[in-house]
Every structure is written in C-alpha cells, then in structure tokens.
Scaffold this active site. Structure first.
Site, short mmCIF file in Angstrom:
data_model
loop_
_atom_site.label_atom_id
_atom_site.label_comp_id
_atom_site.label_asym_id
_atom_site.label_seq_id
_atom_site.Cartn_x
_atom_site.Cartn_y
_atom_site.Cartn_z
N SER A 120 0.85 -1.19 0.00
CA SER A 120 0.00 0.00 0.00
C SER A 120 0.88 1.24 0.00
O SER A 120 2.07 1.17 0.36
CB SER A 120 -0.88 0.00 1.26
OG SER A 120 -1.55 1.24 1.44
N TYR A 133 -2.35 -0.84 10.37
CA TYR A 133 -2.31 -1.08 8.93
C TYR A 133 -0.98 -0.59 8.35
O TYR A 133 -0.33 -1.30 7.58
CB TYR A 133 -3.48 -0.37 8.26
CG TYR A 133 -3.62 -0.66 6.78
CD1 TYR A 133 -4.16 -1.85 6.34
CD2 TYR A 133 -3.20 0.27 5.83
CE1 TYR A 133 -4.29 -2.13 4.98
CE2 TYR A 133 -3.33 0.01 4.48
CZ TYR A 133 -3.87 -1.19 4.06
OH TYR A 133 -3.99 -1.45 2.71
#
Length: 246
Positions: A120, A133
């Site tokens: 990501s 995350y």
C-alpha cells in the site's frame, strides 16, 4: 478477484484462498472451470499449508503466488484494542509470511517462480487512524525484500505493489464509508478530493493494480526482484495540487 480474472484470461489456472466458503463459491461460479478454491484463514499456518499443498497437487506444480488478503481498522490511537492490532498484523503480515513459506519450495521447482504481494502507499508513508495497517504494510515491504534475496538463487522473484486507495474494492468501500461518516460529506466529494492528491488527477482502479501485478508475473519482469512499485498516479512525488502544468 480482478487479478484472478486477468490470470485466467492469460491462460492460467488459478486457486483462490479465502476464509469464507460463500465468497469462494460465488467467485468460482463467475470464474469458471479454470479456477478452484480452498477455504483457509491465513492467520493459521496449518490452514495455509493445507491450501497450498492442495493447489500444488491439483495443478501438479505452482509457479505464482499472489498475496492479497488484508484488513484495516480506522481508529484513534487511544481506541485501538489489542484485538484490533493482532488481527491486522496477523492477516496482513503473518499471513503473508505463511503463504510465502508454504509456497516457496513449489515455486522454486517451476524454474520461473513469481511472488507478488499487495502492500500500500501506507507501506511507505504514515497516515493517521491506521497505525496497525501502516505497520503491517511497512513490514510487508521488508518481508518482500528479505524473501527476494533469500529466494533469488532459485530464480523465484519476489515483488510488491503499493497502490493508493481504490474506492471500488471491499477495503476501499470500508474506508470511503468511514470518511463519509467522520467528514459529514458525500462519496462524490471524497472521490474528487482523493483524485486531486496525485498529479494524474484520478483515483486508482482495480485494473491499475491488476495490470501492475500481471507485469511482475510476466516474463518481461524476470530480472526484477525486491521491488515495491508505487501505483499511485504520482502521489509519492513532490506535488502542489493548486498548481497545474500548462
């Protein structure tokens, strides 16, 4: 699912792994006879091993592993529970390691093994409200680089893609709903604002991510390993949204 479609269209046979048998049944119905499925929770090593061994047996060998399982929670630091943290790190990072560990020997026998993980933009820069995350996606890039070095003698390449948020994925829809709630705004306004954060001026699509993954799987990427590719429309660059090139 879009990655599976791309691989099947290129002539591959695909094994899907998910903890939901219902999701798998819907996917297999759509994808057709070149797709099989295995129910497994990536947090548990034995389940991952069983799924990978099953796929290897069914296909009589494996040459590609795509790691795409992921979860996210959006909370202030003070509100994050131990369970929140553990779930995110277990799925996004430990699960990725288990998959690589289980598949690497089979991939090495193929002579052109490929591992591609979905990291990501949050694996390269920190964002508020998604502490676990970010930690998991930063960690995933480190895992990919380490495994790339270790598996290189077997001609297995190990890479990852780092996309910005894609509003049409399950996770993208979850984040969008959160932004609508906390910002008291509309989906359209959020998407417009997000598109303005990168020089290309649009949001990422599932196809953008899929094509990047397909490149790393292709023969054209045979000499690339340990890469973390930004799929972000240039958002990682020094960019002033109010100033456009003429």
């Amino acid at each position: 699912l879009d990655i599976a479609r791309e691989m099947i269209s290129a002539g591959a046979k695909v094994a899907l792994v998910d903890k939901s048998s219902e999701n798998l049944a819907r996917a297999i119905k759509e994808l057709g006879p070149n797709a099989i499925s295995f129910t497994a929770d990536v947090r548990y090593q034995a389940e991952v091993i069983s799924a990978v061994e099953g796929a290897n047996k069914e296909f009589q060998g494996l040459d590609t592993l795509v790691i795409s399982a992921g979860v996210i929670h959006l909370k202030a630091i003070k509100d994050v529970t131990e369970a929140d943290w553990d779930l995110t790190l277990d799925v996004n990072l430990k699960g990725a390691f288990f998959a690589i560990q289980a598949a690497s020997e089979y991939l090495s026998h193929s002579g052109r093994g490929r591992i591609v993980a979905i990291s990501s933009d949050a694996g390269k820069q920190g964002f508020s409200q998604i502490q676990a995350y970010c930690a998991s996606k930063f960690g995933l890039i480190g895992l990919i680089e380490s495994c790339a070095v270790e598996l290189a003698p077997t001609q297995v390449t190990v890479n990852c893609v780092c996309p910005v948020g894609c509003p049409t994925t399950g996770m993208g829809e979850e984040v969008l709903a959160w932004k609508i709630k906390v910002g008291n705004t509309t989906p359209e306004a959020i998407k417009v604002a997000a598109a303005q954060t990168n020089p290309l001026g649009r949001n990422a699509t599932e196809t953008d991510v899929t094509k990047s993954v397909a490149f790393f799987i292709s023969d054209e990427a045979a000499f690339l390993t340990g890469c973390a590719l930004d799929v972000d429309g240039g958002a990682h660059l020094g960019y002033m949204p109010a100033v456009s090139a003429k």
